[in-house]
Design a protein around this motif. Structure first.
Motif, PDB file in Angstrom:
ATOM      1  N   ASN A  77       0.820  -1.215   0.000  1.00 38.71           N
ATOM      2  CA  ASN A  77       0.000   0.000   0.000  1.00 38.71           C
ATOM      3  C   ASN A  77       0.852   1.263   0.000  1.00 38.71           C
ATOM      4  O   ASN A  77       0.407   2.329  -0.432  1.00 38.71           O
ATOM      5  N   SER A  78       2.074   1.143   0.496  1.00 39.47           N
ATOM      6  CA  SER A  78       2.954   2.312   0.535  1.00 39.47           C
ATOM      7  C   SER A  78       3.435   2.697  -0.866  1.00 39.47           C
ATOM      8  O   SER A  78       3.958   3.799  -1.058  1.00 39.47           O
ATOM      9  N   ARG A 121      11.395   5.070   6.280  1.00 31.39           N
ATOM     10  CA  ARG A 121      10.051   4.842   6.809  1.00 31.39           C
ATOM     11  C   ARG A 121       9.014   4.930   5.697  1.00 31.39           C
ATOM     12  O   ARG A 121       9.087   5.801   4.826  1.00 31.39           O
ATOM     13  N   ILE A 122       8.059   4.016   5.743  1.00 33.01           N
ATOM     14  CA  ILE A 122       6.981   3.999   4.766  1.00 33.01           C
ATOM     15  C   ILE A 122       5.646   4.095   5.491  1.00 33.01           C
ATOM     16  O   ILE A 122       5.550   3.836   6.691  1.00 33.01           O
ATOM     17  N   TYR A 123       4.625   4.449   4.753  1.00 32.01           N
ATOM     18  CA  TYR A 123       3.289   4.636   5.322  1.00 32.01           C
ATOM     19  C   TYR A 123       2.299   3.789   4.525  1.00 32.01           C
ATOM     20  O   TYR A 123       2.513   3.512   3.339  1.00 32.01           O
ATOM     21  N   PRO A 124       1.191   3.365   5.166  1.00 31.96           N
ATOM     22  CA  PRO A 124       0.270   2.401   4.532  1.00 31.96           C
ATOM     23  C   PRO A 124      -0.616   2.989   3.443  1.00 31.96           C
ATOM     24  O   PRO A 124      -1.785   2.660   3.335  1.00 31.96           O
ATOM     25  N   GLU A 125      -0.081   3.873   2.677  1.00 33.06           N
ATOM     26  CA  GLU A 125      -0.782   4.415   1.519  1.00 33.06           C
ATOM     27  C   GLU A 125       0.265   4.917   0.540  1.00 33.06           C
ATOM     28  O   GLU A 125       1.370   5.286   0.922  1.00 33.06           O
ATOM     29  N   LYS A 126      -0.080   4.934  -0.719  1.00 32.97           N
ATOM     30  CA  LYS A 126       0.872   5.341  -1.740  1.00 32.97           C
ATOM     31  C   LYS A 126       1.227   6.809  -1.553  1.00 32.97           C
ATOM     32  O   LYS A 126       0.351   7.658  -1.429  1.00 32.97           O
ATOM     33  N   PRO A 127       2.523   7.142  -1.520  1.00 35.90           N
ATOM     34  CA  PRO A 127       2.913   8.548  -1.345  1.00 35.90           C
ATOM     35  C   PRO A 127       2.511   9.389  -2.549  1.00 35.90           C
ATOM     36  O   PRO A 127       2.623   8.941  -3.700  1.00 35.90           O
ATOM     37  N   ASP A 182       3.991  12.022   2.387  1.00 32.44           N
ATOM     38  CA  ASP A 182       5.282  11.376   2.661  1.00 32.44           C
ATOM     39  C   ASP A 182       5.944  12.110   3.823  1.00 32.44           C
ATOM     40  O   ASP A 182       6.648  13.108   3.628  1.00 32.44           O
TER      41      ASP A 182
END
Length: 301
Positions: A77-78, A121-127, A182
């Motif tokens: 998702n990231s 670091r990544i996040y649970p959605e596309k940047p 991001d």
């Protein structure tokens, strides 16, 4: 009690039991319920007596939420790779959760967990990355007055994700303003130690004296240290009150403070370059999505 009485009582008991079995109509049915037919009122009063399939919705939602999200889905998702490839990277030890390498397939994480892919670091959605050419009169950090407009109104249709502006730009200022979800990039660009290239087109309330122009080149002393600029000059073929200034500092109100310390007020402030981004083909009040190469360039700052 006579034999007839006992016999009559026995028959009465059997008759009563038959009535309360749930197969006959009548008030006695409330004592026995078939699976899935218990009254709502009873379920609410006695949560231990909830038949299968009738548990309150809130309980199911809470339980599902606490389970978290599978790590491979979080990574996919990231936007860094597909879900199938995420399994390969996880197995190879490329993913950490809260500082610990996780190679377990099916490992679940919470949204608040710090997940890193190859150290980033990544996040649970596309940047997503949006560049706005901000008009004058729009607040960047919000306003207590509901009648005032903010830059968020201008990019309302840009993304379904929550995007935040990177840095600040005065309400009366115009020019380039970056938005993204991001967090890593936003923090990096806003870090004063890194310094991001910015070019401003400035109009003052009066002509800038040549001596003051030289002072700005050499560095103006402010209350929090010396403000150093990369370059400053008069705008070609324009009155000497119009100045071009390049700076890498991200300190609050740094440009305004430089000129104010020398006795000038800024009438217009337009940010025409941010990092390697320009206003080319971007009309005032409009936004566009950054290209992949532009994102890479900003990531390397």
């Amino acid at each position: 009690m006579s034999r007839n009485d006992r016999s009559s009582g026995s028959r009465g008991d059997r008759s009563s039991n038959k009535t309360s079995s749930g197969r006959q109509s009548g008030a006695g049915r409330s004592k026995s319920h078939s699976r899935g037919n218990a009254p709502v009122s009873r379920d609410e009063k006695d949560p231990k007596n909830i038949s299968r399939g009738n548990a309150p919705v809130k309980k199911k939602q809470g339980a599902a939420k606490s389970e978290g999200i599978r790590l491979n889905k979080f990574v996919a998702n990231s936007g860094v790779c597909s879900r199938r490839d995420a399994d390969i990277y996880i197995a190879a030890g490329s993913v950490t959760v809260n500082g610990q390498v996780v190679t377990e397939m099916g490992h679940k994480v919470q949204l608040k967990d710090e997940v890193k892919f190859d150290g980033r670091r990544i996040y649970p959605e596309k940047p997503e990355y949006i560049l706005l050419n901000k008009p004058k009169g729009f607040f960047v950090t919000g306003s207590l007055d509901n009648k005032n407009r903010t830059v968020m109104d201008l990019i309302a249709g840009a993304s379904k994700s929550k995007l935040d502006p990177v840095g600040k730009l005065e309400t009366q200022s115009t020019g380039l303003l970056l938005f993204t979800n991001d967090g890593t990039m936003a923090k990096n660009l806003a870090n004063p130690k890194n310094g991001i290239r910015q070019i401003y087109h400035i109009e003052l309330d009066k002509d800038l004296a040549y001596d003051d122009l030289q002072k700005i080149k050499e560095g103006v002393k402010l209350e929090d240290g010396t403000a150093k600029v990369t370059e400053v000059s008069y705008v070609e073929n324009k009155p000497k009150r119009e100045i071009g200034l390049e700076i890498k500092s991200t300190k609050p109100h740094i440009v305004q403070r430089i000129f104010k310390s020398l006795g000038y007020e800024i009438v217009k402030l337009d940010r025409v370059v941010y990092g390697g981004l320009t206003k080319k083909d971007l009309t005032r009040g409009h936004w566009r999505v950054l290209s992949k190469q532009e994102v890479i360039n900003l990531s390397n700052i």
